[in-house]
Design an enzyme around this catalytic site. Structure first.
Site, PDB file in Angstrom:
ATOM      1  N   LYS A 155       0.811  -1.239   0.000  1.00 50.82           N
ATOM      2  CA  LYS A 155       0.000   0.000   0.000  1.00 50.82           C
ATOM      3  C   LYS A 155       0.836   1.277   0.000  1.00 50.82           C
ATOM      4  O   LYS A 155       0.471   2.273   0.616  1.00 50.82           O
ATOM      5  CB  LYS A 155      -0.955   0.016   1.210  1.00 50.82           C
ATOM      6  N   ASP A 191      -7.723  -6.717  10.180  1.00 48.39           N
ATOM      7  CA  ASP A 191      -9.085  -6.195  10.128  1.00 48.39           C
ATOM      8  C   ASP A 191     -10.163  -7.283  10.155  1.00 48.39           C
ATOM      9  O   ASP A 191     -11.274  -7.043  10.623  1.00 48.39           O
ATOM     10  CB  ASP A 191      -9.275  -5.270   8.916  1.00 48.39           C
TER      11      ASP A 191
END
Length: 454
Positions: A155, A191
């Site tokens: 990312k 997550d």
């Protein structure tokens, strides 16, 4: 009406009952491989133990912090648990400046610690002891509840001095260097675990957590006897542990080749991680819009859409030269449309091609293309969820799901349920719930449960 030509064009996206069953069988075999020490190195679904072994009861009380780092912004939360499955959440978003995304890792963690201290001061909590759950959504090998080694940055991050290091310890040291807040890093999670914990806090039957957003992954509650990767010391006091499946990599060893299309191969060849995360590239928001663009281009080239338009050649140039021009959010908008208005679809076609009022027939065809791509994604997600549910001993299993694709697509939930009804064992009962603020609230709940154990 959608004509025969377009149905033929989209046929590779429509999975037959045989294909669904075959993917299901291969997925279940892969999970079993991932859980065994002897075969884990060959498995693409790594099935990492998270070391989270207690689920929330709903009776947790107290103030806990959470930190959610997974991109160019991060969130700091103060979660007040009130018992009776009740909680209030206060949060603030902080930016990660571009230079810190590539600068020394120590500077990144010092910046995070500074933001944590500001947040604590803003809420007048300088004198309070604050256990913190750290959601760190980068590939890690977890070696304990609060120890996780970063395997590689993704990312856009490339901070030297962090890969191979314990990110929990690096955050702890940055907080200690400042010395102006009594924050204890008690847990690190990803997550999906946050989603499962957040939903389990509201519904004690939750045993599976799924993210279908920019990325796609899942975790579930497994019996410790089936997890050979878990050290013996973690098996004496607990009968369960949450497993981070890392199912985005399913198919990386060729198991999905028989259902991948030419467009899947093209999307993969142009990605930064070619030949990796193939299941994710068929199911997640980062790639679904691009699959529609490539399919739409092929439909134009074969004269199966916009047949009567004089600008067909121009449309093809627009689609050929603008990768990612068709966004995944457009799929949700198109599928939310109804005959004969097609207001969203007409707006999108105008935005992309400058056509004032697209014909009803072309709107129907674009909707069908979107349906085929999103239905396949949902089918694959449902196959994975069903495989996990059927491993769990409980008769009733609730699945917590979060992520932009699931949250905003009008029919994704229905598509998933339709397939699950065929695959989940008949003696089981299942339900799906949308996670509210999964990775934030969930991280605080992991911190609360971890603190309770201590």
């Amino acid at each position: 009406m959608v004509d025969v030509e377009l149905r033929e064009l989209m046929q590779p996206f429509v999975l037959s009952d045989y294909q669904v069953q075959e993917v299901y069988t291969r997925f279940c075999t892969e999970i079993a491989k991932g859980l065994r020490r002897s075969t884990n190195t060959q498995a693409v679904t790594k099935c990492y133990p998270t070391y989270v072994q207690d689920l929330p009861t709903g009776d947790e009380i107290g103030k806990y912090m959470a930190l959610d780092l997974g991109g160019t912004n991060f969130r700091v939360l103060l979660v007040t648990l009130k018992g009776h499955h009740d909680a209030t959440v206060e949060s603030q978003i902080y930016a990660v400046p571009k230079d810190l995304m590539v600068g020394p890792g120590v500077e990144l963690f010092d910046h995070i610690a500074e933001c944590l201290a500001k947040f604590v001061e803003k809420h007048n909590m300088q004198d309070a002891y604050l256990p913190l759950g750290f959601t760190f959504s980068f590939p890690c090998v977890q070696v304990g509840l609060k120890e996780a080694m970063l395997t590689r940055w993704t990312k856009g991050f490339s901070c030297p001095g962090v890969e191979g290091e314990d990110v929990g310890l690096m955050l702890h040291e940055a907080i200690q260097r400042r010395g102006d807040a009594d924050i204890a890093v008690v847990a690190i999670l990803n997550d999906t675990t946050g989603t499962l914990m957040s939903c389990a806090h509201r519904n004690p039957d939750c045993r599976v957590g799924v993210i279908v957003g920019t990325g796609c992954n899942a975790c579930y509650v497994e019996h410790v006897d089936n997890v050979e990767l878990l050290e013996t010391e973690f098996k004496s006091d607990h009968k369960q542990v949450i497993i981070n499946v890392e199912w985005g990599a399913f198919g990386d060893n060729g198991q999905l080749d028989f259902v991948r299309t030419e467009h899947d191969r093209e999307v993969d060849s142009k990605s930064i991680n070619c030949s990796q995360q193939l299941f994710e590239k068929m199911t997640s928001g980062m790639y679904m819009g691009e699959l529609v663009r490539l399919t739409l281009l092929r439909a134009l080239e074969r004269n199966t859409i916009f047949k009567l338009s004089t600008k067909r050649a121009e449309f093809a140039i627009v689609l050929r030269t603008n990768t990612n021009i068709f966004e995944t959010k457009h799929i949700s908008e198109v599928e939310d449309d109804s005959f004969p208005e097609f207001s969203n679809t007409r707006r999108i076609i105008k935005q992309l091609f400058g056509v004032e009022k697209a014909a009803v027939e072309d709107c129907q065809k674009l909707k069908y293309i979107c349906e085929c791509v999103s239905k396949r994604a949902a089918t694959l997600v449902a196959i994975g969820i069903s495989g996990l549910i059927n491993r769990i001993n409980d008769r009733k299993v609730v699945v917590g799901i979060d992520g932009s694709v699931y949250r905003y697509h009008p029919h994704f939930d229905a598509y998933i349920r339709e397939v699950m009804h065929k695959l989940v064992k008949s003696d089981k009962e299942f339900d799906i719930m949308l996670s509210e603020d999964g990775s934030g609230r969930g991280a605080a709940l992991v911190a609360a449960v971890a603190s309770k154990i201590k």
